[in-house]
Design a protein around this motif. Structure first.
Motif, PDB file in Angstrom:
ATOM      1  N   UNK A   2       6.198  15.257  -3.340  1.00 47.30           N
ATOM      2  CA  UNK A   2       5.799  14.190  -4.238  1.00 47.30           C
ATOM      3  C   UNK A   2       4.611  13.411  -3.666  1.00 47.30           C
ATOM      4  N   UNK A   3       4.597  13.223  -2.335  1.00 44.78           N
ATOM      5  CA  UNK A   3       3.488  12.546  -1.679  1.00 44.78           C
ATOM      6  C   UNK A   3       2.189  13.329  -1.857  1.00 44.78           C
ATOM      7  N   UNK A   4       2.252  14.642  -1.732  1.00 45.03           N
ATOM      8  CA  UNK A   4       1.080  15.489  -1.899  1.00 45.03           C
ATOM      9  C   UNK A   4       0.565  15.420  -3.336  1.00 45.03           C
ATOM     10  N   UNK A   5       1.490  15.399  -4.285  1.00 46.98           N
ATOM     11  CA  UNK A   5       1.120  15.286  -5.694  1.00 46.98           C
ATOM     12  C   UNK A   5       0.423  13.949  -5.957  1.00 46.98           C
ATOM     13  N   UNK A   6       0.956  12.865  -5.399  1.00 45.58           N
ATOM     14  CA  UNK A   6       0.350  11.551  -5.562  1.00 45.58           C
ATOM     15  C   UNK A   6      -1.011  11.481  -4.866  1.00 45.58           C
ATOM     16  N   UNK A   7      -1.141  12.148  -3.734  1.00 44.90           N
ATOM     17  CA  UNK A   7      -2.394  12.164  -3.000  1.00 44.90           C
ATOM     18  C   UNK A   7      -3.500  12.835  -3.809  1.00 44.90           C
ATOM     19  N   UNK A   8      -3.148  13.818  -4.602  1.00 46.70           N
ATOM     20  CA  UNK A   8      -4.125  14.515  -5.433  1.00 46.70           C
ATOM     21  C   UNK A   8      -4.368  13.765  -6.741  1.00 46.70           C
ATOM     22  N   UNK A   9      -3.328  13.216  -7.338  1.00 43.89           N
ATOM     23  CA  UNK A   9      -3.430  12.623  -8.666  1.00 43.89           C
ATOM     24  C   UNK A   9      -4.071  11.234  -8.671  1.00 43.89           C
ATOM     25  N   UNK A  10      -3.851  10.422  -7.666  1.00 41.96           N
ATOM     26  CA  UNK A  10      -4.368   9.052  -7.659  1.00 41.96           C
ATOM     27  C   UNK A  10      -5.902   8.979  -7.741  1.00 41.96           C
ATOM     28  N   UNK A  11      -6.629   9.780  -6.960  1.00 42.62           N
ATOM     29  CA  UNK A  11      -8.096   9.733  -7.114  1.00 42.62           C
ATOM     30  C   UNK A  11      -8.548  10.179  -8.502  1.00 42.62           C
ATOM     31  N   UNK A  12      -7.876  11.148  -9.085  1.00 42.34           N
ATOM     32  CA  UNK A  12      -8.238  11.603 -10.425  1.00 42.34           C
ATOM     33  C   UNK A  12      -7.946  10.531 -11.469  1.00 42.34           C
ATOM     34  N   UNK A  13      -6.814   9.851 -11.336  1.00 39.21           N
ATOM     35  CA  UNK A  13      -6.500   8.759 -12.251  1.00 39.21           C
ATOM     36  C   UNK A  13      -7.499   7.616 -12.104  1.00 39.21           C
TER      37      UNK A  13
END
Length: 116
Positions: A2-13
């Motif tokens: 989940x941390x890896x997913x958030x690490x990728x998604x936050x900059x895109x958001x």
């Protein structure tokens, strides 16, 4: 995971939020700049009537008045219709989508034969 997913998604958001904010700001400034441009076009006639320095000062003054009028107009649009809705209304095609009132409700719509 989940941390890896958030690490990728936050900059895109963040990128999408920034892009949406910039588009909204640009549409807002289009309303302000259109009023300013109209006022400046009217002040161009001052170059025929006055000397250059006076006409230039008149042009600057009307540009300022136009900018203030543009901000007032843009704020009124933002509070009543919304900036995006206003620009969508300007870009709409009533012959295809139907005529709408100021609240966005369809008043009438054309059928395939061309009559309503």
């Amino acid at each position: 995971m989940n941390f890896l997913k958030q690490l990728i998604m936050k900059p895109l958001e963040g990128y999408l939020d920034l892009t949406a904010w910039l588009i909204f700001a640009w549409l807002y400034f289009q309303i302000v700049l259109s009023a300013t441009a109209i006022f400046c076009m009217l002040s161009v006639f001052g170059f025929y009537l006055f000397d250059f320095e006076t006409a230039l000062n008149i042009c600057y003054g009307t540009a300022g008045v136009g900018a203030v009028a543009g901000v007032v107009w843009a704020e009124r649009v933002r509070k009543t219709l919304g900036i995006i809705t206003f620009h969508a209304y300007l870009l709409s095609t009533p012959e295809i989508e139907g005529w709408r009132d100021k609240h966005g409700n369809v008043i009438r719509k054309w059928n395939k034969q061309g009559s309503h």
